[in-house]
Design a protein around this motif. Sequence first.
Motif, mmCIF file in Angstrom:
data_model
loop_
_atom_site.group_PDB
_atom_site.id
_atom_site.type_symbol
_atom_site.label_atom_id
_atom_site.label_comp_id
_atom_site.label_asym_id
_atom_site.label_seq_id
_atom_site.Cartn_x
_atom_site.Cartn_y
_atom_site.Cartn_z
ATOM 1 N N LYS A 57 0.845 -1.197 0.000
ATOM 2 C CA LYS A 57 0.000 0.000 0.000
ATOM 3 C C LYS A 57 0.879 1.245 0.000
ATOM 4 O O LYS A 57 2.101 1.168 0.137
ATOM 5 N N LEU A 58 0.226 2.411 -0.140
ATOM 6 C CA LEU A 58 0.963 3.670 -0.118
ATOM 7 C C LEU A 58 1.574 3.904 1.263
ATOM 8 O O LEU A 58 0.922 3.709 2.281
ATOM 9 N N GLU A 59 2.820 4.338 1.263
ATOM 10 C CA GLU A 59 3.517 4.673 2.504
ATOM 11 C C GLU A 59 4.015 6.119 2.418
ATOM 12 O O GLU A 59 3.987 6.734 1.354
ATOM 13 N N PHE A 60 4.438 6.654 3.561
ATOM 14 C CA PHE A 60 4.853 8.053 3.665
ATOM 15 C C PHE A 60 3.731 8.986 3.177
ATOM 16 O O PHE A 60 3.980 9.979 2.493
ATOM 17 N N VAL A 61 2.523 8.659 3.514
ATOM 18 C CA VAL A 61 1.357 9.386 2.997
ATOM 19 C C VAL A 61 1.270 10.778 3.627
ATOM 20 O O VAL A 61 1.449 10.951 4.836
ATOM 21 N N GLU A 62 1.006 11.768 2.786
ATOM 22 C CA GLU A 62 0.718 13.129 3.223
ATOM 23 C C GLU A 62 -0.605 13.545 2.582
ATOM 24 O O GLU A 62 -0.777 13.380 1.367
ATOM 25 N N TYR A 63 -1.514 14.067 3.379
ATOM 26 C CA TYR A 63 -2.834 14.436 2.854
ATOM 27 C C TYR A 63 -3.264 15.777 3.440
ATOM 28 O O TYR A 63 -3.384 15.921 4.656
ATOM 29 N N ILE A 64 -3.461 16.750 2.568
ATOM 30 C CA ILE A 64 -3.974 18.061 2.962
ATOM 31 C C ILE A 64 -5.070 18.444 1.964
ATOM 32 O O ILE A 64 -4.810 18.503 0.760
ATOM 33 N N PRO A 65 -6.308 18.673 2.411
ATOM 34 C CA PRO A 65 -7.360 19.100 1.487
ATOM 35 C C PRO A 65 -6.944 20.379 0.743
ATOM 36 O O PRO A 65 -6.412 21.315 1.349
ATOM 37 N N GLY A 77 2.233 9.949 -1.668
ATOM 38 C CA GLY A 77 2.514 8.621 -1.125
ATOM 39 C C GLY A 77 3.282 7.805 -2.148
ATOM 40 O O GLY A 77 3.252 8.102 -3.343
ATOM 41 N N ILE A 78 3.978 6.781 -1.687
ATOM 42 C CA ILE A 78 4.714 5.899 -2.590
ATOM 43 C C ILE A 78 4.459 4.449 -2.211
ATOM 44 O O ILE A 78 4.141 4.137 -1.060
ATOM 45 N N ASP A 79 4.560 3.578 -3.198
ATOM 46 C CA ASP A 79 4.518 2.139 -2.960
ATOM 47 C C ASP A 79 5.686 1.512 -3.712
ATOM 48 O O ASP A 79 6.573 2.219 -4.197
#
Length: 507
Positions: A57-65, A77-79
């Motif tokens: 799955k995606l790792e190092f995920v960053e999420y900002i609306p 994110g990266i996989d």
Amino acid sequence: MFAHLLSVMIFLPIVAGLVLLLAPLGRTTARVVGFCVSLAVLVLSFDVYAGFTATGKLEFVEYIPWIPSLGIAYHLGIDGISLFILMASAVLLPLVYVLFGTREKGYYANLLLVEGAMLGAICAADMVLFYVFWEVMLLPVFFMLGLYGGPNRLPATLKITLYTIAGSLLMLASLAYLAVQYHTLTGEWSFSIEKMGLLNLSGQAAAVALFGFMIAFAIKIPLFPFHTWLPDAYTEAPTATTFVLSAIMAKIGVYGVIRLVMPSFEMELARYAVFFAYAGVIGMMYCGFAAIGQKDYKRMLAFSSASHMGIIAVGVFSMNVQALTGTIYQIVAHATSTGVLFLFAGILEERTNTRTINDLGGIAAKAPLFALFFAIAMLASVGLPGTSGFIGEFLIILGALKFNVWVGVLTGTSLIIGVCYMLWMFQRVFFEKSKAASVQFKDLSPVEGLAFVPVILLILIMGIYPHPFLRKIEPSTAQFFAASSQIVAQSSVVSPTLSAELSTEKN
């Protein structure tokens, strides 16, 4: 490891590049700053690699609306699929600053901008964010080719710009189609790449959207017959620009197919998979034969690069775990081998003032270290066992045979063409009688040699002991097909054989 690691890797070179453009700095200072920033990105990439756990799955995920009303977000994110493209970008860019120190300040600034944009496209998990970085990638290349290229740079710049803009507009329309279809299905707006994989699109409109994406990515790869901009652009561009276009940007085109097209258009892509795979085979053959006829070694490498991108395309469209794993592996192998060959071509041109194969000879006797490193990269390019090129090509051919016997056979036999023109060029340039242009050729300096050593070692390690790399890739490719096989298997438009094969990938 710290938070927002991917954001730092993306925006550090972008901010540094903008500062270099605006600040009254000299060429030497700009080169040093560019090298230090690219080296910092490389160090951060090692942190990413060490912390990557290969969960699929995606790792190092960053999420900002970003625009919540439309479901657009700053989502990174990266996989295992994106990790090695990111690593290849980070490892290779510092070489440019070490090897070529004669460019203007703006050239080094644009190199930083394109590095940040490429990393952004690789890490983007939102379609709009991907599109923004995809477009930003074009601008630095436009300036580097248009301002610092060869005598015929203006027609080459116009051609690549028109091709890329046309493809980008088609991609934008297809992105909008996906978002509308997701809104129709769920009642909410979203541009999340992961959520687009939930769609089960088929029919005429879906086919049009699929081809919109495919044309955009085929231009960037480039895939036959959308490759006609490549020979002029690669030949007229400064060495570092050609290196960026071949070693990294082309791979982001393949990555776009894997990340955006395959999850959203399982059924339609399965319908046309054989067509696209044969396009890859035709591209291998056509560009391979075109390379044989070239007298300019840089132009020969341009066609060679396009030919090798054909086998990567075959791996994508074979649609099974073995082929996709080989594709990711071959992306890194091609980036290191062909990318290094373009850098060597730049060194040859700087020290001999010619790109004509017939004007060169006897370089192996005068520059044994240069000849050795060139030989290793060249043999990796043609897939010699014991080098990185063999592992990727073997997995792709294995997957292609599983997908379609004739595609696999033609892919394997077409590789012979590359062996012919590469060995022919190497023999003429390095072992024939020394010519006037090469009589004073100097070997790599200690600094240049040390700069190439890590990449040469990577080529050999990936060829001799691939397990540490494959174990990072395979969980993502296995989960990728496990998620999509159920949808494809239900499709009435897929052949029973292909449907059964894709369903088997689950297990």
